[in-house]
Write a protein that holds these residues in place. Sequence first.
Motif, PDB file in Angstrom:
ATOM      1  N   THR A 111      57.356  74.042   5.796  1.00  0.00           N
ATOM      2  CA  THR A 111      56.808  73.331   6.955  1.00  0.00           C
ATOM      3  C   THR A 111      55.858  72.232   6.500  1.00  0.00           C
ATOM      4  O   THR A 111      54.969  72.471   5.684  1.00  0.00           O
ATOM      5  CB  THR A 111      56.060  74.301   7.893  1.00  0.00           C
ATOM      6  OG1 THR A 111      56.968  75.305   8.337  1.00  0.00           O
ATOM      7  CG2 THR A 111      55.495  73.557   9.093  1.00  0.00           C
ATOM      8  N   LEU A 112      56.062  71.047   7.036  1.00  0.00           N
ATOM      9  CA  LEU A 112      55.161  69.923   6.783  1.00  0.00           C
ATOM     10  C   LEU A 112      54.193  69.848   7.957  1.00  0.00           C
ATOM     11  O   LEU A 112      54.598  69.591   9.088  1.00  0.00           O
ATOM     12  CB  LEU A 112      55.951  68.619   6.673  1.00  0.00           C
ATOM     13  CG  LEU A 112      55.122  67.343   6.482  1.00  0.00           C
ATOM     14  CD1 LEU A 112      54.405  67.360   5.141  1.00  0.00           C
ATOM     15  CD2 LEU A 112      55.997  66.107   6.596  1.00  0.00           C
ATOM     16  N   LYS A 113      52.914  70.117   7.686  1.00  0.00           N
ATOM     17  CA  LYS A 113      51.907  70.097   8.742  1.00  0.00           C
ATOM     18  C   LYS A 113      51.231  68.727   8.766  1.00  0.00           C
ATOM     19  O   LYS A 113      50.781  68.237   7.733  1.00  0.00           O
ATOM     20  CB  LYS A 113      50.879  71.203   8.527  1.00  0.00           C
ATOM     21  CG  LYS A 113      51.488  72.594   8.667  1.00  0.00           C
ATOM     22  CD  LYS A 113      50.430  73.665   8.808  1.00  0.00           C
ATOM     23  CE  LYS A 113      51.067  75.005   9.143  1.00  0.00           C
ATOM     24  NZ  LYS A 113      50.064  76.048   9.415  1.00  0.00           N
ATOM     25  N   VAL A 114      51.164  68.159   9.954  1.00  0.00           N
ATOM     26  CA  VAL A 114      50.668  66.795  10.118  1.00  0.00           C
ATOM     27  C   VAL A 114      49.439  66.807  11.015  1.00  0.00           C
ATOM     28  O   VAL A 114      49.516  67.194  12.181  1.00  0.00           O
ATOM     29  CB  VAL A 114      51.756  65.881  10.736  1.00  0.00           C
ATOM     30  CG1 VAL A 114      51.279  64.438  10.765  1.00  0.00           C
ATOM     31  CG2 VAL A 114      53.068  66.024   9.980  1.00  0.00           C
ATOM     32  N   SER A 115      48.300  66.393  10.453  1.00  0.00           N
ATOM     33  CA  SER A 115      47.062  66.303  11.223  1.00  0.00           C
ATOM     34  C   SER A 115      46.794  64.830  11.540  1.00  0.00           C
ATOM     35  O   SER A 115      46.695  64.006  10.637  1.00  0.00           O
ATOM     36  CB  SER A 115      45.899  66.899  10.420  1.00  0.00           C
ATOM     37  OG  SER A 115      44.691  66.778  11.145  1.00  0.00           O
ATOM     38  N   LEU A 116      46.698  64.525  12.830  1.00  0.00           N
ATOM     39  CA  LEU A 116      46.585  63.133  13.262  1.00  0.00           C
ATOM     40  C   LEU A 116      45.170  62.771  13.700  1.00  0.00           C
ATOM     41  O   LEU A 116      44.512  63.557  14.382  1.00  0.00           O
ATOM     42  CB  LEU A 116      47.539  62.871  14.435  1.00  0.00           C
ATOM     43  CG  LEU A 116      49.019  63.148  14.209  1.00  0.00           C
ATOM     44  CD1 LEU A 116      49.786  62.890  15.492  1.00  0.00           C
ATOM     45  CD2 LEU A 116      49.555  62.291  13.091  1.00  0.00           C
ATOM     46  N   PRO A 117      44.713  61.586  13.356  1.00  0.00           N
ATOM     47  CA  PRO A 117      43.441  61.086  13.907  1.00  0.00           C
ATOM     48  C   PRO A 117      43.693  60.568  15.320  1.00  0.00           C
ATOM     49  O   PRO A 117      44.848  60.431  15.743  1.00  0.00           O
ATOM     50  CB  PRO A 117      43.084  59.941  12.958  1.00  0.00           C
ATOM     51  CG  PRO A 117      44.419  59.421  12.515  1.00  0.00           C
ATOM     52  CD  PRO A 117      45.321  60.624  12.424  1.00  0.00           C
TER      53      PRO A 117
END
Length: 200
Positions: A111-117
């Motif tokens: 799983t590629l976890k993406v944290s967005l501003p």
Amino acid sequence: MKKFLKYLAVTMVILCFALWAGFYSLGHFASDLNNELTQEDAELVKDRLEESQELITMKYYYTNMGMFENQKAVKEWKIPLTKSEFMLSYNGVINAGIDLSQVDLSIENETLKVSLPEAKILAHDVDENSIEVFNEETSVFNPLKVEDVTDLQVNLSDKMEKEALENGLIEQAQSYSENNLKNLLHSIVDEMGDYEIEMV
């Protein structure tokens, strides 16, 4: 005897190297079989994303117009023949969205976890070729200056930016960027294998 021992030592070195190379290759092969993303993959994805900033940036185009008026005065009495004024028109574009250089990517199994501003205004540009000054009236006692045009344009642009924010530009840009980012991520990650993408 010495020649034999020397030959044996050289042979052992070669065998050790061959075994090390075999285990190294086997480890990579096993890693490929696991088909798992690595942090290095995440860095490659981030590099690809940053190259595609324009694709997820929302553009707010507008045409603006304003008036400049100035007349010299003594206290509240306006001095005759000192009035200067003009109208200004120009086109601009406000770029808003997520700054991809601030996106944080991490790996957990497949799983590629993406944290967005949060989205923000990334740029605000004025088309210099579109600037038009008309209905100009000036006085020899109070001539117009280039700074008058520049100051009015800056003031109008600030007001336009504030107006766009009040009308929900950031919220729209957040949704627009997230949707486009998901599609972009899938197109990049799908080249690497069948992985999950999770926005956090």
